[in-house]
Design a protein around this motif. Structure first.
Motif, PDB file in Angstrom:
ATOM      1  N   SER A 146       0.833  -1.198   0.000  1.00 38.59           N
ATOM      2  CA  SER A 146       0.000   0.000   0.000  1.00 38.59           C
ATOM      3  C   SER A 146       0.867   1.247   0.000  1.00 38.59           C
ATOM      4  O   SER A 146       2.024   1.231   0.420  1.00 38.59           O
ATOM      5  CB  SER A 146      -0.933   0.008   1.206  1.00 38.59           C
ATOM      6  OG  SER A 146      -0.182   0.026   2.412  1.00 38.59           O
ATOM      7  N   GLY A 165       0.751   5.792  -1.385  1.00 39.57           N
ATOM      8  CA  GLY A 165       0.002   6.901  -1.938  1.00 39.57           C
ATOM      9  C   GLY A 165       0.830   8.158  -2.011  1.00 39.57           C
ATOM     10  O   GLY A 165       2.027   8.172  -1.700  1.00 39.57           O
ATOM     11  N   ARG A 202      -4.389   7.047  -3.291  1.00 43.74           N
ATOM     12  CA  ARG A 202      -3.830   5.916  -2.565  1.00 43.74           C
ATOM     13  C   ARG A 202      -3.865   4.708  -3.493  1.00 43.74           C
ATOM     14  O   ARG A 202      -4.626   4.659  -4.451  1.00 43.74           O
ATOM     15  CB  ARG A 202      -4.666   5.603  -1.310  1.00 43.74           C
ATOM     16  CG  ARG A 202      -4.788   6.732  -0.332  1.00 43.74           C
ATOM     17  CD  ARG A 202      -3.666   6.823   0.657  1.00 43.74           C
ATOM     18  NE  ARG A 202      -3.411   5.527   1.274  1.00 43.74           N
ATOM     19  CZ  ARG A 202      -2.211   5.123   1.680  1.00 43.74           C
ATOM     20  NH1 ARG A 202      -1.156   5.890   1.533  1.00 43.74           N
ATOM     21  NH2 ARG A 202      -2.034   3.939   2.227  1.00 43.74           N
ATOM     22  N   PHE A 203      -3.023   3.709  -3.204  1.00 47.00           N
ATOM     23  CA  PHE A 203      -3.063   2.478  -3.988  1.00 47.00           C
ATOM     24  C   PHE A 203      -2.817   1.283  -3.085  1.00 47.00           C
ATOM     25  O   PHE A 203      -2.254   1.403  -2.000  1.00 47.00           O
ATOM     26  CB  PHE A 203      -2.048   2.497  -5.145  1.00 47.00           C
ATOM     27  CG  PHE A 203      -0.615   2.680  -4.726  1.00 47.00           C
ATOM     28  CD1 PHE A 203       0.141   1.609  -4.240  1.00 47.00           C
ATOM     29  CD2 PHE A 203      -0.006   3.917  -4.821  1.00 47.00           C
ATOM     30  CE1 PHE A 203       1.467   1.778  -3.862  1.00 47.00           C
ATOM     31  CE2 PHE A 203       1.314   4.095  -4.446  1.00 47.00           C
ATOM     32  CZ  PHE A 203       2.048   3.026  -3.961  1.00 47.00           C
ATOM     33  N   GLU A 204      -3.264   0.145  -3.570  1.00 44.36           N
ATOM     34  CA  GLU A 204      -3.005  -1.157  -2.948  1.00 44.36           C
ATOM     35  C   GLU A 204      -2.701  -2.138  -4.058  1.00 44.36           C
ATOM     36  O   GLU A 204      -3.243  -2.023  -5.161  1.00 44.36           O
ATOM     37  CB  GLU A 204      -4.222  -1.668  -2.179  1.00 44.36           C
ATOM     38  CG  GLU A 204      -4.551  -0.901  -0.936  1.00 44.36           C
ATOM     39  CD  GLU A 204      -5.730  -1.523  -0.193  1.00 44.36           C
ATOM     40  OE1 GLU A 204      -5.880  -1.184   0.982  1.00 44.36           O
ATOM     41  OE2 GLU A 204      -6.481  -2.322  -0.801  1.00 44.36           O
ATOM     42  N   ARG A 245      -4.792  -1.402  -7.388  1.00 41.60           N
ATOM     43  CA  ARG A 245      -6.009  -0.589  -7.357  1.00 41.60           C
ATOM     44  C   ARG A 245      -5.683   0.797  -6.794  1.00 41.60           C
ATOM     45  O   ARG A 245      -5.034   0.904  -5.753  1.00 41.60           O
ATOM     46  CB  ARG A 245      -7.062  -1.262  -6.482  1.00 41.60           C
ATOM     47  CG  ARG A 245      -7.490  -2.619  -7.002  1.00 41.60           C
ATOM     48  CD  ARG A 245      -8.263  -3.430  -5.969  1.00 41.60           C
ATOM     49  NE  ARG A 245      -7.558  -3.671  -4.717  1.00 41.60           N
ATOM     50  CZ  ARG A 245      -6.580  -4.571  -4.530  1.00 41.60           C
ATOM     51  NH1 ARG A 245      -6.172  -5.309  -5.539  1.00 41.60           N
ATOM     52  NH2 ARG A 245      -6.017  -4.736  -3.350  1.00 41.60           N
ATOM     53  N   THR A 280      -7.322   4.448  -5.346  1.00 42.27           N
ATOM     54  CA  THR A 280      -8.555   4.980  -4.757  1.00 42.27           C
ATOM     55  C   THR A 280      -9.100   6.151  -5.564  1.00 42.27           C
ATOM     56  O   THR A 280     -10.289   6.440  -5.507  1.00 42.27           O
ATOM     57  CB  THR A 280      -8.322   5.449  -3.311  1.00 42.27           C
ATOM     58  OG1 THR A 280      -7.319   6.472  -3.312  1.00 42.27           O
ATOM     59  CG2 THR A 280      -7.887   4.291  -2.420  1.00 42.27           C
ATOM     60  N   ALA A 281      -8.233   6.831  -6.271  1.00 45.33           N
ATOM     61  CA  ALA A 281      -8.603   7.918  -7.173  1.00 45.33           C
ATOM     62  C   ALA A 281      -7.669   7.805  -8.373  1.00 45.33           C
ATOM     63  O   ALA A 281      -6.562   7.278  -8.248  1.00 45.33           O
ATOM     64  CB  ALA A 281      -8.438   9.274  -6.486  1.00 45.33           C
TER      65      ALA A 281
END
Length: 130
Positions: A3, A5, A12-14, A50, A52-53
């Motif tokens: 994770s 960002g 943010r990312f994962e 993925r 988040t934005a």
């Protein structure tokens, strides 16, 4: 789980799975896109990552694009056209970058003269395998 960002928190990312290509790149494209003397990266499967934005993307060369936060400008990702199943994430944008130390250095033929390489890691003049 990986994770991370941007600095302001807008993006943010994962990513799931085991990363590969933990590296520090010294190429001119990475330096120019970040304003840093070198950039640490890790690679994950694109489908496992993925955001988040949506990051903003720009074509940094004829063969790739780079993602960054549209609010604060933090460099986050790199997508090479020739590798559609992969995405590279900047090590410094990870929540825990100490968890993923680099395993090598690439494009050291482009390294700035005042950047010292640490002993013990492979250093490739160009891309790994070139």
């Amino acid at each position: 789980m990986i994770s991370g960002g941007c600095r302001c928190g807008a993006v943010r990312f994962e990513a799931d799975g085991e990363p590969w290509n933990l590296t520090v790149c010294h190429c001119e494209d990475c330096r120019g896109a970040t304003g840093a003397p070198m950039v640490g990266w890790l690679t994950v499967r694109r489908e496992a990552c993925r955001f988040t934005a949506d990051p903003a993307w720009f074509r940094s060369s004829p063969r790739a694009e780079r993602g960054f936060c549209p609010s604060c400008g933090t460099p986050l990702a790199y997508r090479a056209d020739a590798l559609p199943d992969e995405i590279d994430l900047t090590l410094a944008s990870l929540d825990d970058p100490e968890r993923f130390p680099p395993r090598d250095h690439v494009w050291v033929s482009r390294r700035l003269s005042w950047v010292a390489l640490p002993p013990g890691l492979p250093a490739y003049p160009r891309a790994r395998g070139s």
